[in-house]
Scaffold this active site. Structure first.
Site, PDB file in Angstrom:
ATOM      1  N   LYS A  50       0.545  -1.264   0.411  1.00 31.33           N
ATOM      2  CA  LYS A  50       0.257   0.010   0.143  1.00 31.33           C
ATOM      3  C   LYS A  50       0.827   1.074   0.105  1.00 31.33           C
ATOM      4  CE  LYS A  50      -0.342  -0.080   5.190  1.00 31.33           C
ATOM      5  NZ  LYS A  50      -1.208  -0.770   6.089  1.00 31.33           N
ATOM      6  N   TYR A 101      17.566  29.068  10.024  1.00 34.35           N
ATOM      7  CA  TYR A 101      16.390  29.284  10.184  1.00 34.35           C
ATOM      8  C   TYR A 101      16.339  29.044  11.814  1.00 34.35           C
ATOM      9  CZ  TYR A 101      14.930  29.725   5.567  1.00 34.35           C
ATOM     10  OH  TYR A 101      14.536  30.164   3.980  1.00 34.35           O
TER      11      TYR A 101
HETATM   12  C1  LIG Z   1      -0.655  -2.043   6.777  1.00 33.85           C
HETATM   13  C2  LIG Z   1      -1.243  -3.552   7.083  1.00 33.85           C
HETATM   14  C3  LIG Z   1      -0.508  -4.080   7.197  1.00 33.85           C
HETATM   15  C4  LIG Z   1       1.194  -4.282   7.446  1.00 33.85           C
HETATM   16  O1  LIG Z   1       1.723  -3.543   8.299  1.00 33.85           O
HETATM   17  P1  LIG Z   1       2.764  -3.388   8.916  1.00 33.85           P
HETATM   18  O2  LIG Z   1       3.260  -2.823   9.893  1.00 33.85           O
HETATM   19  O3  LIG Z   1       4.187  -2.644   7.902  1.00 33.85           O
HETATM   20  O4  LIG Z   1       3.835  -4.631   8.710  1.00 33.85           O
HETATM   21  C5  LIG Z   1      -0.757  -5.080   7.402  1.00 33.85           C
HETATM   22  N1  LIG Z   1      -2.307  -5.375   7.551  1.00 33.85           N
HETATM   23  C6  LIG Z   1      -2.955  -4.301   8.082  1.00 33.85           C
HETATM   24  C7  LIG Z   1      -4.627  -3.918   7.496  1.00 33.85           C
HETATM   25  C8  LIG Z   1      -2.731  -2.975   7.160  1.00 33.85           C
HETATM   26  O5  LIG Z   1      -3.235  -2.116   7.161  1.00 33.85           O
END
Ligand SMILES: *Cc1c(COP(=O)(O)O)cnc(C)c1O
Length: 356
Positions: A35, A253
């Site tokens: 994702k 800054y």
């Molecule tokens: C993002 C996500 C994962 C993976 O999580 P990590 O901590 O990056 O391993 C697994 N399951 C769901 C439903 C997620 O949204």
């Protein structure tokens, strides 16, 4: 490329990290979570290095369709399911597995005109109160779905809020047991932390994300230092200018850093508009010319300053690693009060990317 900043994606690291996940969960199939554009690494660039996986999990229809168009034929899981019922025609066309977390989705599935049944992941709210049915609602939802011609294989799915803690799964697993009572169902529960540290939660499919990219689910690099996981992204740049400071001179800054004596500093072509965290304070680790040193003062939009005291040989054009194999993204993130996840996802589109 004129400006010297570049993000390098390491295909070998992605392959190795997936192999390490397989060793950690040898009896489970693996959804590789890609994702958020593969956590900022670029889904189109990465998926072939992860092609040994059993499936890809993500949440954008656009990303799912891209994977199909690039030739991925095995399963794709939509982690948040469909957002509107009119998306079901595309789920059908591209053969996507969907999470079902709410009653309106069950009604939409019942009414849809599909060419073939869709596999579904029924989501249990394990206690984090984000998505999913409460344990006592699960069997009713399951039984409704089981009767639908539009529904194919069914799996029970849950997510953990606190899997990096040794006792973080006790209560969620109790709720999942309650939800699954009387159902003969495959299960997919484990994110990266549970995949690494909770074999009791592996079941049929694990869903690792962050570990595939070689960062720690706990935010502490030390927690994964002995696993063999390798950072899949290096953000690097160069020194583009040098300043010679005297005692009392301010830097950047707000003059947030002042020299206490003679000091040579370097200006790096990397700033918050590249995705480097603006909240990183003086002292955030950075590597210059192969030597570990620290940032100085506030991060600007396009530049940041570094201490050259430990590396007097460094000059214009010296290589700088902002994060990667040597400077752990977890350590940079911790200095800035965030997690590696956020930094990698926030890599800015203006940063050129090379794949090796
Ligand atoms: C993002 C996500 C994962 C993976 O999580 P990590 O901590 O990056 O391993 C697994 N399951 C769901 C439903 C997620 O949204």
């Amino acid at each position: 490329m004129s400006r010297p900043i570049v993000a390098t994606i390491h295909q070998q690291a992605l392959r190795q990290n997936l192999a390490i996940v397989r060793q950690a969960a040898p009896h489970s199939r693996v959804w590789s979570v890609v994702k958020a554009n593969a956590y900022g690494h670029g889904i189109a660039r990465c998926w072939q290095s992860l092609a040994e996986t059993d499936g890809f999990a993500l949440l954008n229809l656009e990303e799912a369709i891209l994977l199909r168009e690039q030739g991925w034929k095995k399963p794709i899981l939509l982690l948040e399911g469909f957002f509107h019922s009119d998306e079901l025609a595309l789920l059908d066309r591209y053969r996507l597995t969907t999470s079902v977390h709410s009653n309106w989705q069950i009604h939409a599935l019942a009414k849809a005109q599909l060419n073939a049944p869709l596999d579904i992941y029924l989501k249990v709210n394990s206690g984090m109160n984000r998505l999913g049915f409460r344990p006592e609602q699960v069997s009713a939802a399951w039984n409704k779905l089981r009767l639908l011609d539009n529904v194919g294989e069914m799996t029970l799915m849950a997510h953990f809020a606190d899997a990096e803690k040794p006792d973080g799964l006790i209560e969620p697993l109790r709720r999942i047991e309650q939800a699954a009572e009387g159902l003969d169902c495959p299960r997919s529960l484990s994110n990266s932390a549970a995949t690494l540290w909770h074999p009791e939660a592996h079941y049929d499919w694990v869903r690792p994300g962050i570990v595939l990219y070689g960062a720690s689910p706990s935010g502490q690099w030390q927690d994964i230092a002995s696993t063999g996981l390798k950072p899949a992204m290096t953000l690097s740049s160069e020194i583009i200018a040098i300043q010679q400071l005297s005692a009392g001179d301010g830097v950047g800054y707000g003059y947030r850093y002042h020299a206490t004596g003679e000091q040579r500093i370097g200006v790096v072509a990397c700033g918050y508009a590249d995705g480097y965290p603006r909240h990183a304070p003086t002292g955030t680790p950075v590597m210059v010319d192969g030597v570990m040193t620290r940032t100085l003062g506030a991060v600007s939009m396009d530049m940041l300053m570094v201490d050259l005291t430990p590396c007097p040989q460094a000059g214009i054009g010296s290589k700088v690693e902002l994060w990667g194999e040597q400077v752990k993204i977890d350590d940079v993130a911790r200095a800035a009060g965030t997690v590696g996840y956020e930094l990698m996802c926030a890599l800015a589109p203006r940063v050129p990317v090379e794949v090796i």
